[in-house]
Write a protein that holds these residues in place. Structure first.
Motif, PDB file in Angstrom:
ATOM      1  N   VAL A   1      11.328  -0.693  -0.205  1.00 22.87           N
ATOM      2  CA  VAL A   1      10.691  -0.668  -1.611  1.00 22.87           C
ATOM      3  C   VAL A   1      11.100   0.074  -2.625  1.00 22.87           C
ATOM      4  O   VAL A   1      11.644   1.167  -2.366  1.00 22.87           O
ATOM      5  CB  VAL A   1       9.037  -0.093  -1.338  1.00 22.87           C
ATOM      6  CG1 VAL A   1       8.282  -0.118  -2.641  1.00 22.87           C
ATOM      7  CG2 VAL A   1       8.350  -0.892  -0.121  1.00 22.87           C
TER       8      VAL A   1
ATOM      9  N   TYR B   1       1.120  -2.500  -7.153  1.00 16.31           N
ATOM     10  CA  TYR B   1       0.518  -1.536  -6.439  1.00 16.31           C
ATOM     11  C   TYR B   1      -0.109  -0.604  -7.642  1.00 16.31           C
ATOM     12  O   TYR B   1      -1.073   0.316  -7.372  1.00 16.31           O
ATOM     13  CB  TYR B   1       1.360  -0.390  -6.078  1.00 16.31           C
ATOM     14  CG  TYR B   1       2.054  -0.802  -4.499  1.00 16.31           C
ATOM     15  CD1 TYR B   1       1.295  -0.978  -3.449  1.00 16.31           C
ATOM     16  CD2 TYR B   1       3.422  -1.461  -4.721  1.00 16.31           C
ATOM     17  CE1 TYR B   1       1.901  -1.387  -2.347  1.00 16.31           C
ATOM     18  CE2 TYR B   1       3.893  -1.824  -3.430  1.00 16.31           C
ATOM     19  CZ  TYR B   1       3.132  -1.843  -1.956  1.00 16.31           C
ATOM     20  OH  TYR B   1       3.770  -2.259  -1.079  1.00 16.31           O
TER      21      TYR B   1
ATOM     22  N   ALA C   1       3.381   3.431   0.381  1.00 23.69           N
ATOM     23  CA  ALA C   1       4.689   2.760   0.288  1.00 23.69           C
ATOM     24  C   ALA C   1       5.615   3.775   0.242  1.00 23.69           C
ATOM     25  O   ALA C   1       6.846   3.597   0.735  1.00 23.69           O
ATOM     26  CB  ALA C   1       4.586   1.724  -1.080  1.00 23.69           C
TER      27      ALA C   1
END
Length: 253
Positions: free
Chosen positions: A189, A199, A209
């Motif tokens: 990520v 997000y 994450a």
């Protein structure tokens, strides 16, 4: 270690933002002339302006990597602008789906595969003759940690990135004796606009994450750019057919 890039030419697809923009800026900072390509002309031109503002040389060429005519025109444009191609970073990609495999749609599948797989294949197909004409060079493709294992709720995206790694490894072997190296970067990520869109509605997911990475944070676009430049540099002269995880330790778990 010197990158020894001065006077050479790099092409970056998906260069309008995120990893692509960071890598275009990094190439330019090392003295390369950079061709920035994307569907997003406004932000692609903004990348070029950022390079020029920092004293670098760059131009923008719009391209839909899913269309062979566009890709051919892009390569012609590279030669028209700078007369050669030494490095290519095939970074154009589409966002992941958000559901289990049986919930996916055919249009979604086709769109992801068209950009992430066909786009990389078409770009390499038309970059390789230009690179061979220069006596070799390097290609780096953007894959993902999702291409190195399972990726629940993003099976189509994962399949596309497994395919990118397959294309990368196969091309690397085919052209290994031609001084053409082909590698891939596999980010986890990364803090990009794509991440924020995914997000922003639920900060808890963003926290998750970050926590899923053993280093305790998500990655930065500059960290992926640094990996791309390394794979193109003389320091990676003995590295080809490699899928480099730049993932904060995710794949080590």
């Amino acid at each position: 270690m010197s990158m020894t890039f001065s006077g050479q030419v790099a092409l970056v697809t998906g260069g309008a933002a995120g990893i692509g923009r960071a890598t275009a800026l990094a190439f330019a900072s090392e003295g390369l002339k950079v061709v920035v390509s994307d569907l997003d002309a406004a932000n692609g031109e903004a990348t070029v302006e950022a390079i020029r503002a920092a004293g670098g040389e760059a131009c923008f060429l719009r391209c839909d990597v899913t269309r062979e005519a566009d890709v051919k025109a892009l390569m012609e444009g590279v030669i028209g602008a700078y007369g050669r191609l030494d490095y290519a970073f095939n970074n154009a990609g589409i966002e992941i789906e958000k559901g289990k495999l049986a919930d996916g749609g055919e249009d979604e599948f086709d769109a992801i595969m068209a950009v992430n797989v066909k786009g990389v294949w078409l770009c390499m197909k038309h970059q390789i003759p230009l690179l061979l004409a220069q006596g070799g060079g390097a290609i780096v493709n953007t894959a993902s940690v999702a291409g190195l294992g399972a990726a629940p709720k993003m099976s189509i995206y994962a399949a596309s990135k497994h395919a990118v790694i397959g294309l990368t490894k196969s091309a690397a072997i085919e052209y290994a004796k031609k001084k053409l190296r082909v590698n891939a970067v596999c980010p986890a990520v990364i803090d990009t606009d794509m991440f924020r869109r995914a997000y922003e509605a639920d900060p808890r997911k963003a926290e998750y994450a970050a926590a899923m990475h053993p280093v305790g944070r998500i990655g930065l676009v500059e960290e992926i750019a640094a990996a791309v430049l390394y794979l193109c540099s003389d320091g990676a002269a003995f590295t080809t057919g490699h899928a480099l995880a730049v993932d904060g330790g995710v794949t080590a778990i």
